[in-house]
Design a protein around this motif. Structure first.
Motif: not given
Length: 433
Positions: A281, A283, A301, A325-328, A337, A344
């Motif tokens: 992920s 994260e 983040w 699962d990258w930040p949107s 999403d 995410l």
């Protein structure tokens, strides 16, 4: 030439005509040798001066290197010859004389810098090592096409001249199109999505993309080859599975069909990747990068991954791997999403292992949310009506990705500069040849 024999096919006892380039002349006094090179290899032509006509000897030994020649004669076994055989010539004809002052040495005995090589790409590809790169590149494309077909995909060709950009106008090359402004396409993304809503459902394309990026690095180009895939009724997990299959197929094709080329490049233990590619992920990726201690500042983040961070993580993982699962907010408007967490995205990248090879994800197939995504990224939905309106007419869930063809070859072969994998690169400094 109907009666031409390739040098690799010349057998003792044959009478042959070979055609190629004068690779090297070796004059040892009473005996001399002309080495003729064609696309299959080299062959030695022997001139015994006291036993041959002077004109024949002169024709074969006074020719300039890299001139195009034909040689007709008998093939004899000769253990001391580079290929175990040699030609005793009856005739030598110089078809096209080369200038004695060559801009680079195709034999490779004298090195040339990359800029000189790119300025004289025709001569550069007469070198066995350079030619090998492009034979391997061709095998990569053949193998991925076959893998796509085995996945049930249809090959498509989408426009390279468009009215609007795929991801906005900051990296677009504008052109004049019959008096109105148009652009060179950054990606087939929107068109391939439209196709998965058609009767085709699963498609792929291999073609050029154009990005007006200011980068001037060993891994960026302004015209590149994109290997694209999109499938209806796929989620991001399915798309990653397909991506892994295609990348492995490229390696397997090269391992199986390019042994001579790999040998020319000095690869003795080339192997296709085995096992599943790890899936980390975003994260987890930034946590592992921070743990390496290689960055001056810790990532938080929402940060994109810097080049040195990608390298540190690649060294840590040690193989191809996905980041999921990258930040949107980091991913484009068309990436869907997660249903249970809108912060995410379903976007993913494939790393190989020190640089990005692939960007992909599940797409937003719901019209209202797609239009919202445009507006959130400051894009005018009306400019993309040709694309968005089709989402009103039954667009299935779908996912896909784009793979950099040159980056695949570059990382596969450990090339130092991506331009090594392009015949005629286009970057900020190079528009010719």
């Amino acid at each position: 030439m109907e009666d031409r024999t390739y040098t690799a096919d010349a057998e003792p006892g044959d009478t042959v005509t070979v055609a190629g380039w004068a690779h090297e002349i070796r004059d040892l006094g009473g005996i001399a040798f002309l080495i003729v090179r064609d696309t299959t290899g080299k062959i030695q032509v022997k001139f015994e001066k006291d036993e041959m006509d002077d004109d024949l000897v002169d024709a074969g030994t006074n020719v300039n290197r890299e001139s195009v020649v034909t040689v007709t004669g008998d093939v004899e076994e000769e253990e001391r010859a580079p290929t175990g055989v040699e030609i005793v010539p009856d005739s030598v004809e110089v078809i096209a004389e080369a200038d004695p002052e060559l801009p680079l040495d195709p034999s490779g005995k004298v090195d040339a810098d990359l800029s000189t090589r790119l300025d004289n790409r025709t001569l550069d590809l007469r070198k066995e090592e350079t030619k090998a790169i492009f034979e391997i590149r061709a095998e990569v494309l053949r193998s991925v096409r076959e893998a796509f077909r085995e996945l049930g995909s249809t090959e498509i060709n989408t426009p390279k001249i468009v009215a609007t950009g795929t991801e906005g106008g900051t990296e677009l090359f504008p052109i004049t199109y019959f008096g109105q402004e148009a652009f060179m396409n950054q990606s087939p993304q929107l068109f391939k999505q439209l196709m998965v809503g058609s009767g085709l459902e699963r498609v792929f394309e291999i073609g050029p993309i154009f990005r007006a990026e200011e980068h001037n690095t060993p891994r960026h180009l302004n015209e590149a080859t994109s290997i694209d895939f999109e499938s209806a009724f796929f989620d991001h997990h399915d798309a990653m599975d397909a991506c892994e299959t295609v990348v492995k197929a490229a390696y397997e094709g090269v391992a199986e069909n390019c042994q001579d080329e790999l040998e020319a490049l000095g690869y003795e233990d080339f192997e296709a990747p085995e096992g599943e590619f790890p899936r980390l992920s975003y994260e987890e990726a930034i946590e592992r990068i921070n743990a390496t201690g290689e960055l001056d500042e810790q990532l938080v983040w929402g940060d994109d991954l810097p080049t040195e961070g990608e390298k540190a993580l690649g060294d840590d993982v040690g193989s191809h791997y996905f980041i999921t699962d990258w930040p949107s907010e980091i991913k484009p408007f068309y990436i869907k999403d997660h249903d249970d967490d809108e912060q995410l995205s379903t976007g993913f990248d494939l790393m190989a292992p020190s640089m990005e090879l692939v960007s992909g994800g599940q797409r937003e197939h719901r019209y209202d949310r797609l239009v919202d995504g445009f507006e959130q990224q400051g894009l005018d939905p009306d400019a993309f009506e040709y694309y968005t309106k089709m989402f009103k007419y039954g667009m299935p869930p779908h996912a896909g990705w784009g793979l950099g063809g040159e980056r695949l070859v570059m990382t596969m072969l450990g090339l130092e500069n991506i331009r090594e994998a392009v015949l005629f690169p286009r970057d900020r400094q190079r528009l010719s040849p």
